[in-house]
Scaffold this motif. Structure first.
Motif, PDB file in Angstrom:
ATOM      1  N   TRP A 151     -36.396  -7.617  36.455  1.00 46.05           N
ATOM      2  CA  TRP A 151     -36.264  -9.071  36.341  1.00 46.05           C
ATOM      3  C   TRP A 151     -36.383  -9.676  37.733  1.00 46.05           C
ATOM      4  O   TRP A 151     -35.819  -9.172  38.702  1.00 46.05           O
ATOM      5  N   SER A 152     -37.119 -10.774  37.846  1.00 40.70           N
ATOM      6  CA  SER A 152     -37.223 -11.479  39.114  1.00 40.70           C
ATOM      7  C   SER A 152     -37.256 -12.980  38.856  1.00 40.70           C
ATOM      8  O   SER A 152     -37.544 -13.435  37.739  1.00 40.70           O
ATOM      9  N   GLU A 153     -36.944 -13.718  39.905  1.00 44.12           N
ATOM     10  CA  GLU A 153     -36.913 -15.172  39.799  1.00 44.12           C
ATOM     11  C   GLU A 153     -37.389 -15.771  41.113  1.00 44.12           C
ATOM     12  O   GLU A 153     -37.005 -15.313  42.190  1.00 44.12           O
ATOM     13  N   ARG A 154     -38.219 -16.805  40.993  1.00 44.99           N
ATOM     14  CA  ARG A 154     -38.662 -17.553  42.166  1.00 44.99           C
ATOM     15  C   ARG A 154     -38.050 -18.949  42.099  1.00 44.99           C
ATOM     16  O   ARG A 154     -38.216 -19.664  41.107  1.00 44.99           O
ATOM     17  N   LEU A 165     -35.157 -11.902  48.867  1.00 43.02           N
ATOM     18  CA  LEU A 165     -33.801 -11.383  49.016  1.00 43.02           C
ATOM     19  C   LEU A 165     -33.681 -10.039  48.308  1.00 43.02           C
ATOM     20  O   LEU A 165     -34.039  -9.919  47.125  1.00 43.02           O
ATOM     21  N   ILE A 166     -33.157  -9.030  49.025  1.00 37.15           N
ATOM     22  CA  ILE A 166     -32.980  -7.688  48.464  1.00 37.15           C
ATOM     23  C   ILE A 166     -31.502  -7.335  48.540  1.00 37.15           C
ATOM     24  O   ILE A 166     -30.942  -7.149  49.624  1.00 37.15           O
ATOM     25  N   ILE A 189     -37.299 -15.754  46.479  1.00 34.29           N
ATOM     26  CA  ILE A 189     -37.455 -14.798  45.374  1.00 34.29           C
ATOM     27  C   ILE A 189     -36.274 -13.838  45.408  1.00 34.29           C
ATOM     28  O   ILE A 189     -35.943 -13.285  46.462  1.00 34.29           O
ATOM     29  N   ARG A 190     -35.625 -13.662  44.272  1.00 33.98           N
ATOM     30  CA  ARG A 190     -34.579 -12.652  44.134  1.00 33.98           C
ATOM     31  C   ARG A 190     -34.902 -11.820  42.899  1.00 33.98           C
ATOM     32  O   ARG A 190     -35.656 -12.271  42.006  1.00 33.98           O
ATOM     33  N   TYR A 191     -34.333 -10.634  42.816  1.00 30.80           N
ATOM     34  CA  TYR A 191     -34.642  -9.770  41.671  1.00 30.80           C
ATOM     35  C   TYR A 191     -33.515  -8.778  41.454  1.00 30.80           C
ATOM     36  O   TYR A 191     -32.669  -8.567  42.321  1.00 30.80           O
TER      37      TYR A 191
END
Length: 283
Positions: free
Chosen positions: A14-17, A29-30, A55-57
């Motif tokens: 899953w990821s989001e921008r 972001l990790i 972007i986070r995931y």
């Protein structure tokens, strides 16, 4: 905008921008081990998205990403490749990349294997790839080591939430006052996002192959910032100083009182440091 990213047969992330200013460089972001991308504080995201699309995931075996370690085991290095797959999925050629804890380990691998994809790197609450081979380098606190032995213990939903809050209490350190309500609400959001209440623990079993590469960090050319957390019970000083000395040209800054957590009290000084670093980088 959300998007699922295929990284292996039957494995999706899953990821989001999150939208930022038009034309601004993106920032990836990790998060750390066993942590969903929802663990990044909303207040920090608000500061960052004022300057960058963010972007986070969710790593494998966290959040809404595929949980299948027992059927498809992987290595920590595979998780670094996942970060590149996320950039590809969002058609991002180059990004500022921020890694916390294990995320900082993954960013070190990106610096070595994919420098062309990084505009800058920021590492916080993390250790150098060779840290555990350095004589007298301190390790995690005994209280955390004891608590980590309970990761897989069975708990009901209320017990799981209480366990997570207590875990954050230890990670927070002792300098900045701990607000249990703040982290209880964070974990409620994470659990609602994930759709399951159990604690992820697969990353502790991920293979460590390919991490013996600290000597290569002396050739890094990507602008890199190391953020020291002076009250970090996982990677306490001098981990940050050693990491900054290991990476060529790295800068070191300190967020006073910071532990291995992101309470409200550290958001503004951390955001100030991150944004000053990205603003100083030119394509």
């Amino acid at each position: 905008m959300e998007r699922f990213v295929d990284v292996a047969d039957g494995v999706r992330l899953w990821s989001e921008r999150l939208a930022g200013p038009a034309g601004a460089d993106p920032l990836l972001l990790i998060m750390g081990a066993n942590a969903s991308g929802l663990a990044w504080p909303e207040t920090l995201l608000a500061r960052l998205t004022a300057h960058h699309p963010v972007i986070r995931y969710d790593h494998r075996d966290t959040g809404r990403s595929t949980w299948a370690f027992d059927e498809q085991p992987y290595s920590v290095a595979d998780l670094a490749d996942d970060a590149v797959a996320v950039l590809d999925a969002w058609d991002v050629e180059r990004a500022h990349v921020v890694g916390m804890s294990m995320g900082g380990t993954l960013v070190q691998l990106l610096l070595l294997d994919h420098p062309d994809r990084l505009l800058s790197a920021t590492l916080l609450c993390t250790a150098a790839l060779d840290a555990w081979d350095v004589p007298d380098m301190p390790g995690p606190s005994l209280s955390l080591l004891r608590m980590w032995q309970e990761f897989d213990d069975p708990r009901d939903d209320a017990g799981e939430l209480a366990w997570r809050v207590e875990h954050w209490r230890l990670l927070n350190g002792t300098t900045i006052p701990f607000d249990p309500d703040e982290f209880r609400e964070l974990e409620r959001r994470v659990i609602a996002h994930t759709g399951r209440p159990d604690t992820p623990g697969a990353h502790a079993r991920a293979a460590q192959d390919g991490l013996e590469r600290a000597a290569e960090l002396g050739s890094v050319t990507v602008p890199t910032l190391v953020v020291e957390a002076p009250d970090d019970p996982v990677n306490p000083p001098p981990h940050a100083r050693h990491l900054a000395d290991t990476i060529a040209g790295a800068e070191l800054t300190t967020v006073p009182g910071m532990g291995h957590a992101l309470p409200a009290a550290v958001v503004d000084p951390l955001a100030d440091a991150l944004l000053a670093h990205t603003a100083g980088v030119r394509r």
